[in-house]
Design an enzyme around this catalytic site. Structure first.
Site, PDB file in Angstrom:
ATOM      1  N   GLU A   1      13.255   4.832  48.855  1.00  0.00           N
ATOM      2  CA  GLU A   1      12.477   3.788  48.169  1.00  0.00           C
ATOM      3  C   GLU A   1      13.311   3.124  47.074  1.00  0.00           C
ATOM      4  O   GLU A   1      13.987   3.837  46.330  1.00  0.00           O
ATOM      5  CB  GLU A   1      11.225   4.404  47.510  1.00  0.00           C
ATOM      6  CG  GLU A   1      10.202   4.856  48.507  1.00  0.00           C
ATOM      7  CD  GLU A   1       9.001   5.552  47.841  1.00  0.00           C
ATOM      8  OE1 GLU A   1       8.777   5.353  46.628  1.00  0.00           O
ATOM      9  OE2 GLU A   1       8.315   6.283  48.543  1.00  0.00           O
TER      10      GLU A   1
ATOM     11  N   HIS B   1       4.200   2.541  48.719  1.00  0.00           N
ATOM     12  CA  HIS B   1       3.841   3.600  47.752  1.00  0.00           C
ATOM     13  C   HIS B   1       2.660   3.155  46.870  1.00  0.00           C
ATOM     14  O   HIS B   1       2.781   3.070  45.649  1.00  0.00           O
ATOM     15  CB  HIS B   1       5.055   3.985  46.896  1.00  0.00           C
ATOM     16  CG  HIS B   1       4.979   5.396  46.400  1.00  0.00           C
ATOM     17  ND1 HIS B   1       6.082   6.222  46.292  1.00  0.00           N
ATOM     18  CD2 HIS B   1       3.919   6.143  45.979  1.00  0.00           C
ATOM     19  CE1 HIS B   1       5.699   7.398  45.805  1.00  0.00           C
ATOM     20  NE2 HIS B   1       4.391   7.370  45.608  1.00  0.00           N
TER      21      HIS B   1
ATOM     22  N   ARG C   1       5.789  12.355  49.838  1.00  0.00           N
ATOM     23  CA  ARG C   1       7.103  11.867  49.444  1.00  0.00           C
ATOM     24  C   ARG C   1       7.929  11.675  50.720  1.00  0.00           C
ATOM     25  O   ARG C   1       7.813  12.459  51.669  1.00  0.00           O
ATOM     26  CB  ARG C   1       7.826  12.866  48.527  1.00  0.00           C
ATOM     27  CG  ARG C   1       7.281  12.934  47.108  1.00  0.00           C
ATOM     28  CD  ARG C   1       7.568  11.648  46.330  1.00  0.00           C
ATOM     29  NE  ARG C   1       7.123  11.728  44.945  1.00  0.00           N
ATOM     30  CZ  ARG C   1       5.924  11.335  44.509  1.00  0.00           C
ATOM     31  NH1 ARG C   1       5.041  10.831  45.349  1.00  0.00           N
ATOM     32  NH2 ARG C   1       5.611  11.423  43.229  1.00  0.00           N
TER      33      ARG C   1
END
Ligand code: GLV
Length: 351
Positions: free
Chosen positions: A271, A289, A242
């Site tokens: 993001e 991602h 993350r």
């Protein structure tokens, strides 16, 4: 009287044929366009349903469930669930689930792909070629770092970390070091070919460091300026966990000033926004991602989320027993009034 079927909201377009399985048991509210939701939009949707199937872009906390008295289940299509306030869901008696295991090997593949692309300057080389610069070639063009025989560091040794360790040790003859909150059993260490070390040793000795730990307040910016300063200037850093685990400004500064050779990032703090300081760098590989993004695995994740959701709503083959519930004990305790709520699993092994 006709039986009332539970209502389920699906937050994004997924695999329609898999989602259709839900339609055999529930009233479905599908979403046909990729949608970015505000908290108010999420609250509106959740207010109308018994269950929801969501992706990691949907952040669900107390405000989003405040007006959702009948909401009983949230199935997250993803293994990481830092988008969910699990304590708030538990307190409201909402059973949350995620999709571990089915994505382990695919995500480990991506971690290794990113490591190789970063160390061997693959995307930078391609940009250079496309820019018509090949005519400037010299014997020292695009020199990178070796992967075979080097030291691989892994921070966070859950299932994905173990998959990366195996790839490094067995496939590339790497010396594999890892750090994790809890040490693996010796037999597992031997099987994946990894040796436990303290964090500072990991930072100092890794030629390539891969981050695979869950995001939580205790892992926030664990890779900050001080941690980066402990790494070799020749090292590469790969983050597939993350974004919030890395202080991105400190990383950009280290990369810009030669204190770290290169980085590969699949995850970002903001993001889908990527900091301009990162975008400006040449020695960085950036992917949106895509850790679990293979056809088969994304499909398997949706399938597992569907099974979780049906089971949490008391339907289907696993009725009452979702295969990968996150907070089953806490929800049961709330329902029987037996205990205070917590139920937030933060164990490293979730990944
Ligand atoms: C992806 O990051 C996931 O948690 O599944």
């Amino acid at each position: 009287m006709a039986e009332t079927r539970p209502r389920v909201w699906v937050s994004q377009p997924l695999f329609d044929d898999v989602i259709e399985q839900l339609g055999q048991h529930v009233e479905l509210a599908m979403t046909h366009e990729v949608t970015r939701y505000t908290p108010a939009m999420l609250a509106d949707q959740l207010a109308q349903v018994d269950g929801a199937l969501i992706t990691l872009n949907e952040r669900i906390g107390p405000a989003e469930i405040a007006n959702a008295p009948q909401l009983r289940a949230i199935a997250n299509v993803g293994v990481g669930y830092n988008n969910l306030d699990v304590s708030a869901l538990s307190a409201a008696g909402i059973l949350a689930s995620n999709t571990p295991d089915v994505l382990t090997e695919t995500t480990a593949d991506l971690g290794f792909a990113l490591l190789m692309a970063t160390a061997r300057r693959i995307t930078e080389s391609e940009r250079w070629l496309r820019d018509g610069q090949w005519g400037q070639w010299s014997f020292q063009t695009m020199l990178g770092a070796d992967i075979h025989g080097s030291t691989l560091g892994i921070l966070g040794m859950g299932r994905i970390g173990q998959g990366i360790a195996r790839r490094g040790a067995l496939g590339f003859g790497m010396r594999v070091l890892y750090h994790n909150r809890s040490r693996l059993p010796e037999a597992t260490e031997a099987e994946v070919g990894a040796q436990y070390v303290e964090l500072d040793t990991l930072l100092a000795q890794a030629d390539h460091l891969v981050l695979v730990l869950p995001y939580s307040p205790s892992s926030h910016h664990i890779i900050d300026a001080a941690a980066l300063a402990k790494m070799k200037p020749s090292a590469t850093l790969v983050n597939i966990a993350r974004g919030g685990i890395v202080d991105e400004l400190a990383l950009a500064d280290a990369l810009a000033h030669g204190r770290l050779a290169a980085a590969g990032l699949d995850v970002f703090e903001g993001e889908p926004t990527v900091r301009p300081e990162l975008l400006a760098l040449h020695n960085i590989v950036l992917t949106p991602h895509i850790g679990s993004a293979s056809q088969a695995t994304r499909r398997a994740m949706v399938q597992l989320a569907v099974e979780n959701l049906l089971a949490a709503l008391g339907l289907g083959a696993n009725a009452g027993n979702p295969p990968s519930a996150i907070n089953a004990d806490a929800v049961a305790a709330v329902k029987t009034g037996a205990a205070t709520v917590g139920g937030k699993k933060t164990d490293d092994a979730k990944r």
